[in-house]
Design a protein around this motif. Structure first.
Motif, short mmCIF file in Angstrom:
data_model
loop_
_atom_site.label_atom_id
_atom_site.label_comp_id
_atom_site.label_asym_id
_atom_site.label_seq_id
_atom_site.Cartn_x
_atom_site.Cartn_y
_atom_site.Cartn_z
N ALA A 79 -5.46 5.76 1.05
CA ALA A 79 -6.80 6.35 1.02
C ALA A 79 -7.41 6.35 -0.37
N ASP A 80 -6.58 6.49 -1.40
CA ASP A 80 -7.13 6.77 -2.72
C ASP A 80 -6.80 5.74 -3.79
N THR A 81 -6.22 4.62 -3.40
CA THR A 81 -5.98 3.55 -4.36
C THR A 81 -6.30 2.21 -3.69
N SER A 82 -6.33 1.19 -4.50
CA SER A 82 -6.51 -0.17 -3.98
C SER A 82 -5.22 -0.98 -4.05
N LEU A 83 -4.10 -0.29 -4.16
CA LEU A 83 -2.81 -0.96 -4.22
C LEU A 83 -2.58 -1.80 -2.96
N PRO A 84 -2.01 -2.98 -3.09
CA PRO A 84 -1.69 -3.79 -1.90
C PRO A 84 -0.61 -3.13 -1.07
N LEU A 85 -0.58 -3.46 0.21
CA LEU A 85 0.37 -2.85 1.14
C LEU A 85 1.81 -3.07 0.69
N LYS A 86 2.11 -4.24 0.17
CA LYS A 86 3.47 -4.54 -0.26
C LYS A 86 3.92 -3.56 -1.35
N GLN A 87 3.03 -3.27 -2.27
CA GLN A 87 3.38 -2.36 -3.37
C GLN A 87 3.51 -0.93 -2.87
N ILE A 88 2.63 -0.54 -1.94
CA ILE A 88 2.72 0.80 -1.37
C ILE A 88 4.03 0.97 -0.61
N ALA A 89 4.39 -0.04 0.18
CA ALA A 89 5.65 0.02 0.93
C ALA A 89 6.83 0.19 -0.02
N SER A 90 6.80 -0.52 -1.12
CA SER A 90 7.90 -0.43 -2.09
C SER A 90 7.94 0.94 -2.75
N ARG A 91 6.78 1.43 -3.18
CA ARG A 91 6.73 2.72 -3.87
C ARG A 91 7.20 3.88 -2.98
N CYS A 92 6.90 3.78 -1.71
CA CYS A 92 7.21 4.87 -0.80
C CYS A 92 8.59 4.75 -0.16
N GLY A 93 9.31 3.68 -0.49
CA GLY A 93 10.66 3.56 0.00
C GLY A 93 10.82 2.87 1.33
N PHE A 94 9.78 2.19 1.80
CA PHE A 94 9.89 1.51 3.10
C PHE A 94 10.59 0.15 2.97
N GLY A 95 10.60 -0.38 1.76
CA GLY A 95 11.28 -1.64 1.54
C GLY A 95 10.41 -2.85 1.79
N CYS A 96 9.70 -2.87 2.92
CA CYS A 96 8.83 -4.01 3.23
C CYS A 96 7.65 -3.52 4.05
N GLU A 97 6.64 -4.38 4.15
CA GLU A 97 5.42 -4.01 4.87
C GLU A 97 5.69 -3.77 6.35
N GLU A 98 6.59 -4.54 6.93
CA GLU A 98 6.85 -4.39 8.37
C GLU A 98 7.41 -3.02 8.69
N THR A 99 8.31 -2.51 7.84
CA THR A 99 8.84 -1.17 8.06
C THR A 99 7.73 -0.13 7.92
N LEU A 100 6.85 -0.33 6.95
CA LEU A 100 5.70 0.55 6.79
C LEU A 100 4.84 0.54 8.05
N ARG A 101 4.58 -0.62 8.60
CA ARG A 101 3.74 -0.73 9.81
C ARG A 101 4.40 -0.03 11.00
#
Length: 328
Positions: A273-295
């Protein structure tokens, strides 16, 4: 614009919306434009004290038939007593049809419901009072999750500070997104928290009845990208794995893995909501490992995708890659 108060009202239910509207007026004046809102606190008493102890001077209740743009109804611990005041309830019921819109803040929903304003409508109130509202007013469709709800001309908000979210939405409706965003920035709040989230954060929900794990939750939030497996959490808590799993679930109502996922989803929502970080970077920062796990986690918890969530709730501006405020 009338902001209705009563003895024992919740101070922020009046002060929060009033400051949002006042800030919008000031920003307009800075641009050499006339103010959009004329604000007045109204009550049956000329002097009344908030539950917090502050005494305010209010204007008398205006004639119910007088035209009104917005009627804001405060809540508070004394709202049930106010809802039993036949004269006040009658005034609200007569005033509402002459207002362009009505906004009941927090437990102000009880006073609005007593006046018949919520009959057949969707509504929300403080999370701790949703069941009570539904039982007292069965013709109202109470939804415990949203931050605020708009149903026709009647708006209701969740607990206390959610009144600021609701008021920002009113400003956005009146003056546009840019102005609402400018007000939110001035007040150092978010323009739009997710309307479908729980009214209290995952971190607070996990703390309910779980004070022994408060330090652990703080560590988890600061280390979302780290190993947060049961063995790692048990070691951090200084307990055996079996004992940790049992006692954690007893204290929080959820297994450790579910708590970790919820905390990671919550942080991902903030970054989306509050950054323009790409999904891959968000997934990594939050500990999901990859975008698919985040999804998959978003689908499981929010029934949406990360990109759809960002499209709906993002207030990120070009060049902003870090949130201005980190929610915990």
């Amino acid at each position: 614009m009338d902001l209705l108060a009563f003895p024992g009202f919740q101070l922020l239910d009046i002060a929060g919306p009033m400051q949002v509207f006042a800030s919008a007026n000031r920003l307009l004046e800075d641009r050499d434009l006339p103010p959009a809102y004329r604000l007045r606190i109204v009550a049956r008493q000329s002097l009344l004290s908030a539950w917090a102890g502050l005494t305010l001077q209010a204007e008398p209740l205006p004639p119910a038939e007088e035209a009104c743009d917005t009627l804001v109804i405060a809540g508070g611990r004394a709202v049930h007593r106010a809802a039993e005041d036949a004269g006040l309830v009658a005034w609200v019921a007569a005033r509402a049809p002459n207002a362009r819109r009505v906004a009941a803040i927090c437990t102000g929903a009880f006073l609005a419901a007593a006046a018949g304003l919520l009959d057949g409508r969707r509504a929300v109130t403080h999370w701790d009072s949703c069941t009570d509202l539904a039982e007292r007013f069965p013709s109202t469709q109470v939804e415990p999750d949203p931050i605020f709800i708009e149903d026709g001309k009647v708006w209701t908000s969740a607990g206390v500070t959610a009144g600021i979210d609701l008021t920002l939405a009113l400003v956005e409706r009146d003056l546009g997104r840019a102005m609402a965003l400018a007000v939110a920035r001035e007040l150092v709040v978010f323009l739009k928290r997710p309307g479908g989230q729980s009214q209290y954060s995952t971190a607070l929900a996990l703390q309910h009845g779980a004070s022994r794990f408060e330090a652990l939750h703080g560590w988890m939030r600061e280390n979302l990208a780290a190993d947060l497996s049961v063995p790692a959490l048990a070691e951090q808590a200084g307990m055996s794995e079996r004992s940790f799993q049992r006692r954690y679930r007893e204290a929080t109502g959820v297994p450790p893995a579910r708590a970790v996922e919820r905390l990671r989803v919550e942080q991902a929502r903030l970054l989306l909501a509050d950054t323009s970080l790409p999904l891959k970077q968000i997934a990594s920062r939050c500990g999901f490992g990859c975008e698919e796990t985040l999804r998959r986690s978003f689908a499981r918890h929010l029934a949406t995708t990360p990109q759809a969530y960002r499209d709906r709730f993002s207030i990120a501006v070009p060049g902003l890659t870090e949130p201005a405020v980190r929610l915990i």
